[in-house]
Structures are given as structure tokens and as C-alpha cells.
Design an enzyme around this catalytic site. Structure first.
Site, short mmCIF file in Angstrom:
data_model
loop_
_atom_site.label_atom_id
_atom_site.label_comp_id
_atom_site.label_asym_id
_atom_site.label_seq_id
_atom_site.Cartn_x
_atom_site.Cartn_y
_atom_site.Cartn_z
N TYR A 151 5.92 -1.14 7.88
CA TYR A 151 5.39 -0.49 6.65
C TYR A 151 4.94 -1.75 5.98
O TYR A 151 3.57 -1.51 5.71
CB TYR A 151 6.43 0.01 5.85
CG TYR A 151 5.84 0.47 4.40
CD1 TYR A 151 5.09 1.54 4.31
CD2 TYR A 151 6.22 -0.34 3.32
CE1 TYR A 151 4.51 1.64 3.15
CE2 TYR A 151 5.44 -0.01 2.28
CZ TYR A 151 4.86 0.88 2.14
OH TYR A 151 4.15 1.38 0.96
N LYS A 155 0.65 -2.32 5.25
CA LYS A 155 0.02 -2.38 3.95
C LYS A 155 -0.75 -3.85 3.79
O LYS A 155 -1.69 -3.80 3.07
CB LYS A 155 0.99 -2.27 2.72
CG LYS A 155 1.76 -0.97 2.76
CD LYS A 155 0.61 0.22 2.19
CE LYS A 155 1.04 1.56 2.18
NZ LYS A 155 0.15 2.64 1.73
#
Length: 261
Positions: A151, A155
Site C-alpha cells: 500500500y 502511494k
């Protein structure tokens, strides 16, 4: 939908920041095309219509090109004034313990589907020399995400991509804004199987406030906005602290079993 009104696409709009971004658009008089990969998107559309705007909902898996094509086709050729690319997924636990199918879904949703949609809509905007793009990145992109590695890595990509695209479009009337929130009160941590972690149970930022900060920055044409003073401080510290130290600190927040009883 009225062609005389501005038109916005908001992805990941069934709940959380995406839903609140769509409401921001509605209050400012945009017609809306909203999308998510779950049936709740239709209830969200009904909710947003109460604000007095036209809303079309598309249920589509935006982790693949077919889902993005379905969403893009729903514009029926109408020029998009604002694209709010917010769809995203998270996943907790150690990388090697994760189911790879789920890890890949995070990458495909957060990166592949997002950049494909931006490529399609962004080309239309460049041809017209008009439009606004908001990308939901994260301050997580500044921090090596122990127990959230995929994750945070996704990002980091989005944060970097946003600044690069903005520079490429500098001599046009198309603006690119990166919204970089911190931990926000949404269904994110529950869906990411992180309710047994310190960050999962901690007090979080309000999604409506985060969305308003991002929407206002997009309208102004700002390059980026970090929502919340605590997150501004954290992002500044992350720029000077060694990556190994950041990774160790992130472990204290995101490792399973760190939630305080």
C-alpha cells in the site's frame, strides 16, 4: 445531465473520502459520474442527488482496464471538467504473509487503474486545454510501510506520478493536484484487515474535512495539499529522517497485535 453544467468524475465514491469529494462537487454545481467496485455506489448516488445535482453511478472494478473502459464509456463523450481519481485499496500484515492475489489487487487498483483512467481523461483535457485532476495520494507515500508495504509503495508511486504529470502539463490549462491525507476515519482499515493494529484503532481525521481540503486545492490549481497539521509535521519529518528509522516507526503502528486493549 445538463451540458451547461460542469461535469466531474469521482472514483472510489461509495464511502469515505471519495463520497465526501463527490458531495463537494455536488455543492459546487457539478454534474457527477461516480464509480466504485461495490453496489453501495448506487446508494451513494441517491444520497448525493439530495444535494440537487445530477448523478450517474457506475459499478465497475477499476483495478482492470475493462472496468475503467466501462466508466469512461459512461461519459458518452461529454467533456470532463474535473477528474477526482480517488479509488484505492489497502492491505495490512507482513508482505510475505499476504495472499498475493489481494496484494496485486492493491497495486492494480491504486496504480494501474488510476493511471489508465488519467491517461484517457487527461488526453481529452489536454486536447481541450482545460481541466482539473485530483489524485488521492497519501503521506504514507513518504514512509516505508512495514506491514503495509504494498500500500505505501503504491502511494509513493501516486505522489511521485502526480508531481511529474503536473510538470509535464505546466504550459497548459490542465492542473494536477495531489491530496495527501493521513489516517482518515473511513472503512479503509477494516477492509485492509488492520483493526488489530495501533493505527487501525487510533483516532483519525474526518473524511469530510480531508475531502474539502483536497477539493479546494484542486479548484485553486495547487500542486499538493497535506490535510491536517499533524500530517504536515509527519510529512516534513519523513523528508529528513532515514528510511530505516521510518520503517521501524511504521512497524509500531501497523504490525498486527499492536492495538491497545
Amino acid at each position: 445531465m445538463s451540458a451547461s453544467r460542469q461535469f466531474a468524475i469521482v472514483t472510489g465514491a461509495s464511502t469515505g473520502i471519495g463520497l465526501e469529494l463527490a458531495k463537494c462537487c455536488a455543492r459546487e454545481g457539478f454534474d457527477l459520474l461516480i464509480a466504485a467496485d461495490e453496489a453501495e455506489i448506487h446508494a451513494a448516488a441517491a444520497d448525493i442527488r439530495r444535494l440537487g445535482t445530477n448523478v450517474e453511478a457506475v459499478e465497475a472494478d477499476l483495478s482492470n482496464t475493462e472496468g475503467v473502459d466501462k466508466l469512461y464509456a459512461a461519459t458518452a463523450g461529454r467533456p470532463v471538467d474535473a477528474l477526482l481519481a480517488n479509488a484505492g485499496r489497502g492491505l495490512g500484515h507482513a508482505f510475505l504473509d499476504q495472499d498475493f492475489t489481494r496484494a496485486r489487487h492493491v497495486i492494480d487498483t491504486n496504480i494501474t487503474g488510476t493511471v489508465y483512467l488519467i491517461h484517457k481523461v487527461g488526453n481529452d483535457m489536454r486536447r481541450r486545454n482545460a481541466g482539473k485532476i485530483l489524485i488521492t495520494g497519501s503521506i504514507a507515500g513518504f514512509i516505508p510501510g512495514s506491514f503495509q508495504a504494498v500500500y505505501n509503495g503504491s502511494k509513493a508511486f501516486l505522489d511521485s506520478f502526480s508531481f511529474a504529470l503536473r510538470e509535464e502539463l505546466r504550459d497548459t490549462e490542465v492542473t494536477v493536484t495531489c491530496l495527501m491525507p493521513g489516517a482518515t476515519e473511513t472503512k479503509f482499515f477494516e477492509r485492509a484487515d488492520m483493526m488489530d493494529t495501533s493505527v487501525g484503532v487510533a483516532e483519525k481525521d474526518d473524511a469530510a474535512e480531508v475531502a474539502k481540503n483536497g477539493f479546494d486545492a484542486m479548484i485553486r490549481g495547487d500542486g499538493d495539499v497535506v490535510s491536517g497539521m499533524k500530517n504536515k509535521i509527519q510529512s516534513s519529518v519523513a523528508n529528513v529522517m532515514p528510511a530505516s528509522v521510518l520503517a521501524r516507526q511504521h512497524r509500531k503502528m501497523a504490525e498486527p497485535g499492536t492495538a491497545k486493549k
